[in-house]
Scaffold this motif. Structure first.
Motif, mmCIF file in Angstrom:
data_model
loop_
_atom_site.group_PDB
_atom_site.id
_atom_site.type_symbol
_atom_site.label_atom_id
_atom_site.label_comp_id
_atom_site.label_asym_id
_atom_site.label_seq_id
_atom_site.Cartn_x
_atom_site.Cartn_y
_atom_site.Cartn_z
ATOM 1 N N ALA A 86 0.865 -1.181 0.000
ATOM 2 C CA ALA A 86 0.000 0.000 0.000
ATOM 3 C C ALA A 86 0.900 1.230 0.000
ATOM 4 O O ALA A 86 2.093 1.146 0.332
ATOM 5 C CB ALA A 86 -0.916 0.010 1.221
ATOM 6 N N THR A 87 0.346 2.367 -0.382
ATOM 7 C CA THR A 87 1.127 3.603 -0.415
ATOM 8 C C THR A 87 1.740 3.856 0.963
ATOM 9 O O THR A 87 1.044 3.818 1.982
ATOM 10 C CB THR A 87 0.235 4.777 -0.828
ATOM 11 O OG1 THR A 87 -0.241 4.530 -2.156
ATOM 12 C CG2 THR A 87 1.008 6.079 -0.810
ATOM 13 N N THR A 88 3.057 4.088 0.994
ATOM 14 C CA THR A 88 3.785 4.164 2.255
ATOM 15 C C THR A 88 4.750 5.344 2.242
ATOM 16 O O THR A 88 5.451 5.563 1.248
ATOM 17 C CB THR A 88 4.581 2.871 2.506
ATOM 18 O OG1 THR A 88 3.677 1.753 2.499
ATOM 19 C CG2 THR A 88 5.310 2.919 3.838
ATOM 20 N N THR A 89 4.766 6.087 3.345
ATOM 21 C CA THR A 89 5.773 7.125 3.540
ATOM 22 C C THR A 89 6.868 6.556 4.433
ATOM 23 O O THR A 89 6.620 6.150 5.572
ATOM 24 C CB THR A 89 5.172 8.375 4.200
ATOM 25 O OG1 THR A 89 4.169 8.927 3.344
ATOM 26 C CG2 THR A 89 6.256 9.424 4.428
ATOM 27 N N TYR A 90 8.069 6.494 3.882
ATOM 28 C CA TYR A 90 9.214 5.956 4.620
ATOM 29 C C TYR A 90 10.005 7.101 5.242
ATOM 30 O O TYR A 90 10.174 8.157 4.627
ATOM 31 C CB TYR A 90 10.125 5.147 3.697
ATOM 32 C CG TYR A 90 9.498 3.858 3.231
ATOM 33 C CD1 TYR A 90 9.605 2.704 3.997
ATOM 34 C CD2 TYR A 90 8.781 3.801 2.039
ATOM 35 C CE1 TYR A 90 9.031 1.507 3.581
ATOM 36 C CE2 TYR A 90 8.198 2.624 1.608
ATOM 37 C CZ TYR A 90 8.319 1.479 2.384
ATOM 38 O OH TYR A 90 7.736 0.308 1.974
ATOM 39 N N THR A 91 10.465 6.900 6.465
ATOM 40 C CA THR A 91 11.247 7.909 7.176
ATOM 41 C C THR A 91 12.639 7.371 7.452
ATOM 42 O O THR A 91 12.794 6.286 8.034
ATOM 43 C CB THR A 91 10.578 8.285 8.501
ATOM 44 O OG1 THR A 91 9.275 8.811 8.249
ATOM 45 C CG2 THR A 91 11.407 9.345 9.232
ATOM 46 N N LEU A 92 13.637 8.118 7.003
ATOM 47 C CA LEU A 92 15.023 7.820 7.333
ATOM 48 C C LEU A 92 15.406 8.644 8.563
ATOM 49 O O LEU A 92 15.258 9.873 8.563
ATOM 50 C CB LEU A 92 15.944 8.180 6.161
ATOM 51 C CG LEU A 92 17.456 8.179 6.453
ATOM 52 C CD1 LEU A 92 17.942 6.778 6.812
ATOM 53 C CD2 LEU A 92 18.224 8.750 5.263
ATOM 54 N N THR A 93 15.876 7.975 9.594
ATOM 55 C CA THR A 93 16.345 8.646 10.807
ATOM 56 C C THR A 93 17.823 8.356 10.986
ATOM 57 O O THR A 93 18.242 7.189 10.975
ATOM 58 C CB THR A 93 15.574 8.163 12.045
ATOM 59 O OG1 THR A 93 14.177 8.421 11.859
ATOM 60 C CG2 THR A 93 16.049 8.896 13.295
#
Length: 587
Positions: A86-93
């Motif tokens: 599904a449409t996903t917002t990925y976060t790089l930390t």
């Protein structure tokens, strides 16, 4: 399986957020600790179809990276593969030893694959299905006695039912009584005809096709002798087998073929040797009435007059015709061609042969595809790639639909080409070797070190294994209709003892295909089973020691996956993974 109804395509959205960017401090100490920072965080594809993958790449400094969701460790500049459903917002930390963590975001939008439908007409009646399409060539240079267990077990596992002997162009140099070849040719000492029968044909329960020596006599000073062929089938009967087919010579239309007749590679000379009381046809049939006798044909290439001359002059003295097909020139291989076009071009050539046979009043003459492969010589990496596997599977489906009586792939064992072929990066595949053979020769041939232990199946051999579920004698071909993406989705169907068998292909390298399957007049199934071999399985092959492409070393030339879906309402929707062949049994 999850079903989706898509009312409208989703918008393509990419969001990139950058945080934690800081300038240099005013301090002058070289030992000062810098806070974490992110230069960029991007997705290789902002929009993918369900079942496909994208990669996320972050460029950052002064800290340790982690991508969520998924708790995926990140290294600066190194791509991380994700497969969201599904449409996903990925976060790089990025977390450092001082200062606030830096974060950045990238969105991957997931859309449903374009809808494609496959409809099977259960009331249709096509050609009879035969398991004699599941054939391999073998040759006298490979030690079949020492390798007997590996050969027999591999053939049984892949469903191989028949074999052609003694091996391509060597057939016109080979003399079975002495196990010797003219012109300096080589035959393994173990490869006597009796050993072939007792160590391979009988234990593996193989139907046998022989190629009679047309090119040379036993003294290697003139053309072939029909009496030698007649004595051969007589010996076969004494050894306890009846050769089902015997072809007069190998590719005698070609100037490359060994021929000691006064007029070489000549259709008139060839046909005259076939006919008559002492010709090949009558000599072989007298010795073994149940052995079918065949002649070489080339569908107009390279010899434009060969078929016409042979079919007319030898009419009444052949039971079948034998055709060979190698669609690629060495060094000019194309993955797009081999995956999406080559098998269909073979069908065009079979249609040409049927037209020629009709012209000479024998339209129902069986056609035997005696040799088939990719490039006609010097195979490279494509030969053990998923791409040739997809081609092989489609060849089997096409030939089933065309009513071809028999097919033998070149070659089962004993023909590795090492690094001599085309290893270009323009061709898909990790391995740095090529081979004609589609089962591994194992440690006996060190020039194909990534092919696995003796008998390991290449993707091409896996295609035969999948097709064995469909190639059941007594069944019939069913008409299939594909609507939607007819470039990437191919479908073949037949009746099956368990219900209906479909062989489905997704010829797209990167995009999964959602396919709705309809069986005419049928609204439910007691069980659906899908067996799949695809690019992803191939990608993780060839690494028993835990080095790339399989870092863990756990998936060396892995078998197809099996998905037992249980009872299903029809139509049923399947997702075909990129570059995949799928055998579907619907009860």
């Amino acid at each position: 399986m999850k079903h989706r109804i898509v009312l409208a395509p989703l918008a393509v959205i990419v969001t990139l957020g950058l945080a934690g960017l800081t300038g240099c401090g005013s301090g002058s100490s070289s030992m000062q600790t810098q806070p974490p920072s992110i230069t960029s965080f991007t997705a290789s594809a902002s929009s993918i179809t369900d079942g496909s993958s994208a990669t996320l790449t972050g460029v950052f400094a002064n800290g340790t990276g982690m991508i969520n969701p998924g708790n995926l460790p990140a290294t600066t500049g190194v791509a991380v593969t994700v497969s969201p459903t599904a449409t996903t917002t990925y976060t790089l930390t990025v977390t450092g030893t001082s200062g606030a963590p830096a974060t950045a975001m990238a969105m991957v939008t997931v859309t449903a694959a374009a809808s494609t439908s496959v409809t099977v007409d259960l009331s249709s009646t096509g050609p009879a299905v035969t398991d004699k399409l599941l054939g391999m060539n073998m040759a006298v240079w490979y030690d079949l006695v020492s390798n007997q267990t590996g050969i027999v077990n591999a053939f049984k596992a892949a469903g191989i039912t028949q074999v052609r002997w003694p091996g391509g162009s060597d057939s016109d140099l080979y003399h079975w009584q002495t196990n010797a070849l003219c012109d300096g040719g080589y035959s393994d000492l173990n490869d006597t005809f009796t050993n072939f029968v007792n160590d391979m044909a009988k234990p593996a329960n193989l139907d046998v096709a022989l190629t009679a020596n047309y090119g040379s006599n036993a003294d290697c000073n003139a053309g072939g002798d029909p009496s030698e062929a007649a004595a051969w089938v007589t010996a076969a009967l004494a050894d306890g087998i009846t050769p089902s087919h015997m072809t007069v010579g190998n590719e005698e239309y070609g100037s490359w073929e060994y021929d000691l007749h006064s007029t070489k590679n000549d259709p008139t000379t060839y046909a005259s040797a076939v006919v008559g009381t002492d010709g090949y046809y009558n000599s072989i049939k007298t010795a073994s009435p149940d052995t079918l006798v065949g002649v070489d044909v080339d569908a107009g290439s390279p010899n434009t007059t060969w078929d016409q001359t042979v079919m007319s002059n030898a009419k009444g003295s052949y039971d079948f015709v034998e055709y060979h097909y190698y669609p690629e020139a060495p060094g000019q291989e194309s993955d797009t061609f081999i995956v999406q076009q080559a098998a269909q071009e073979l069908t065009t050539n079979i249609t040409t042969l049927r037209s020629e046979l009709s012209e000479w009043g024998t339209p129902n003459t069986p056609i035997y595809v005696g040799e088939i492969g990719g490039p006609y010589s010097n195979p490279g990496k494509q030969s053990w790639s998923i791409t040739q596997g997809l081609y092989a599977g489609q060849v089997l489906g096409e030939m089933m639909n065309a009513g071809v009586s028999r097919l033998t792939w070149w070659i089962g064992f004993g023909n590795c080409n090492g690094t001599s072929g085309n290893l270009s990066t323009s061709l898909y595949g990790w391995q740095d070797f090529g081979a004609y053979n589609v089962f591994s020769d194992g440690s006996e041939d060190s020039t194909c070190p990534g092919a696995g232990p003796l008998g390991t199946m290449s993707p091409t051999a896996r295609a035969f294994q999948l097709f064995s579920q469909m190639a059941v004698n007594g069944q019939t071909v069913l008409t299939t209709t594909v609507t939607g993406d007819t470039t990437d989705v191919r479908a073949y169907a037949a009746t099956n003892p368990s219900g209906t068998a479909l062989l489905l292909f997704n010829d797209n390298e990167t995009t999964a295909q959602s396919v709705a399957i309809t069986l005419s007049g049928k609204t439910s199934s007691a069980g659906v089973t899908v067996t799949t071999y695809d690019r992803a399985i191939y990608d993780l092959s060839g690494s028993p020691t835990g080095t790339p492409p399989d870092p863990a070393g756990t998936n060396t030339w892995a078998a197809p996956t099996i998905n037992s879906m249980g009872a299903q309402s029809l139509p049923v929707t399947l997702t075909l993974t990129p570059w995949s062949m799928n055998m579907v049994i619907i009860q």
